[in-house]
Each structure stands twice: as C-alpha cells, then as structure tokens.
Design an enzyme around this catalytic site. Sequence first.
Site, PDB file in Angstrom:
ATOM      1  N   CYS A  65      11.651 -31.948 -48.885  1.00 40.76           N
ATOM      2  CA  CYS A  65      11.244 -30.562 -48.773  1.00 40.76           C
ATOM      3  C   CYS A  65      11.278 -30.144 -47.305  1.00 40.76           C
ATOM      4  O   CYS A  65      10.544 -30.721 -46.489  1.00 40.76           O
ATOM      5  CB  CYS A  65       9.832 -30.419 -49.339  1.00 40.76           C
ATOM      6  SG  CYS A  65       9.159 -28.770 -49.196  1.00 40.76           S
ATOM      7  N   CYS A 111      16.697 -25.418 -47.866  1.00 47.27           N
ATOM      8  CA  CYS A 111      15.634 -25.631 -48.846  1.00 47.27           C
ATOM      9  C   CYS A 111      16.284 -26.479 -49.923  1.00 47.27           C
ATOM     10  O   CYS A 111      17.400 -26.179 -50.364  1.00 47.27           O
ATOM     11  CB  CYS A 111      15.160 -24.292 -49.409  1.00 47.27           C
ATOM     12  SG  CYS A 111      14.094 -24.479 -50.862  1.00 47.27           S
TER      13      CYS A 111
HETATM   14  N1  DGL Z   1      12.131 -27.253 -51.811  1.00 39.57           N
HETATM   15  C1  DGL Z   1      11.312 -26.842 -50.716  1.00 39.57           C
HETATM   16  C2  DGL Z   1      12.059 -26.860 -49.391  1.00 39.57           C
HETATM   17  O1  DGL Z   1      12.981 -27.613 -49.206  1.00 39.57           O
HETATM   18  C3  DGL Z   1      10.469 -25.586 -50.847  1.00 39.57           C
HETATM   19  C4  DGL Z   1      10.139 -24.975 -52.144  1.00 39.57           C
HETATM   20  C5  DGL Z   1       8.808 -24.242 -52.169  1.00 39.57           C
HETATM   21  O2  DGL Z   1       8.662 -23.170 -51.554  1.00 39.57           O
HETATM   22  O3  DGL Z   1       7.912 -24.777 -52.791  1.00 39.57           O
HETATM   23  O4  DGL Z   1      11.691 -26.150 -48.474  1.00 39.57           O
END
Ligand code: DGL
Length: 276
Positions: A72, A183
């Site tokens: 993340c 993301c």
């Molecule tokens: N998948 C996450 C990232 O890489 C973020 C998703 C969320 O906002 O929960 O930033």
Amino acid sequence: MTKVAIYDSGVGGLSIFQEIVATNQSLRSIFVSDNQAYPYGTKPEAELLRRVLNVSDAICDQYQPDVLVLACNTASTVCLPKLRQRLSLPVVGVVPAIKPAASVSQTKNIGLLATPATVHRAYTDELIADFASHCTVTKVGSKELVDMAEAKLAGQAPDMALLKNILQPFIDQPGLDTLVLACTHFPLLKQEIAAVLSQSGVNATLIDSGSAIASRVLALVSEAGKQTQLVQQNQQTEYTSNAGHIAAFTDKASLNDDIQKNVLNMGFTNIEALSV
Ligand code: DGL
C-alpha cells in the site's frame, strides 16, 4: 516453506500478490485485506499509523510470516520506519515509482495517480525532488478510483465516463508520456485506464511498482528460506491452516459472493478472518 504476508487496506494488495506469485512459485502467500478500516487514502497519518501497527501485529501473531509486504503506497509513505523498528522480520514497502518513470519518460512529462493522501505526502514530494526535478509532474489523487477497483472485484463494471473524468488532468497535459500508478488498487484497472487514455489521444506508458517488489521479495525469500530451514531442524513450526495461499479479511462477514469467487479464482485455497 517460506511465508510471505501481503497486506493492504483492500483488494489492491492482490495486484502485488499476482506479481509475487508469478515470479516466486514456491512460496506460501497470505494476502491480508484490512477491509474493516478501508479506505486508508483519506485517513489522518497518526490514525493510519496506529492501525497499520495493530494489523501488522495481528498478522505476525496469526501467521508468523518470514517477510511482510506492506502492499500500500498510502501506508508505506508514512508507516515504514516505525514498522521496521517494531518488527524483527524484513518489511518491504510499496512507494510511488517516480524514479523509473522519470528515467523512461522521453518528454520528461509524467503523471502521478494515487490516493489523495499519497499525492500530499512529504515522502512523495521528496521522491519528486530527488528523482524527477527535471520533469513536469501532474498529480491526481482519487478515492473514487480506489472504490472503482474494489467494485470491479465485487463484480461491478467500471464507469468509463467517471474514469475519463478522473483522468482528465492527464489528458489535458500535452506531451505526457508516462503515468505512475501509485496505488496498488490501480493496476487492477490498468486495461480500463489504458483504454481511456488511448481513446483520448494520450500515448502513455503505465508504470507501477509490482515487478520491482516481486524481485525484492524473491531476494529476501531465498535468504529467509535458509533461516526457516535452520529453525525447522530444531522445532516443528505450527501453522494455523494447511491451505496454500490464504486470503484473510479483517471483516470477512461483509464479503459478497463475487469477491469470494474472484479471490478463489486468483489461486487462493482459503478465505479466513483476521481479528485485530
Ligand atoms: N491500495 C492503497 C495504496 O496503494 C490505498 C487504498 C486505500 O485508500 O485504502 O495506496
């Protein structure tokens, strides 16, 4: 067998899981979605840090992984130093692929697509200052796009008009030739993003951190594998399940049938609950 835990707020971590298992056939993966606290991209930093430390503790208690991947960008850009201080296992973070984007871009005109939190992070500004100060960088932070990736996995077709609207600042940027998907949810919408850009006359390479993360994990896993063998000579290690790849959700009760079906189709053998 070496165990890698791959942790995200939601299904974005599955894009990293897919890269990791494609390059590392012989490991057992535990994918963890903190869907109870989703989304991370709109949370204040202190609250996010507390949550990430708590979930990471729960993952280590329940699964005893050899390597933890914080899949993340939103969490990695703020939690990595504290997480590494706290845990004794190697922690791999996922951060925006600004450096490779700046080096492959011919026009030195790049886009950054992330959560609202990631585009405003000091860490992201530092990456841009260190590796892309010679580039024009157009930043877009979108929570809707994260929701769209979640909805796609839950069986809902992406709204292409909304997607075009989100991508409009890149379409309006003449000469943009590289777009960073910063993301982990966004590679799950790669086809749709590429289609909207090309239909709008933008010829851009889409870059994410997935394959670099998989290579890093491969290197760590071979090291951890040696250590695990040593430990196993002295003690029989216990594991909560005999399954292969496991998907664990902090709120398993809320999963719809489509998500469960899609997750199982990706090669998981078990869907479990993780209590935090
Ligand atoms: N998948 C996450 C990232 O890489 C973020 C998703 C969320 O906002 O929960 O930033």
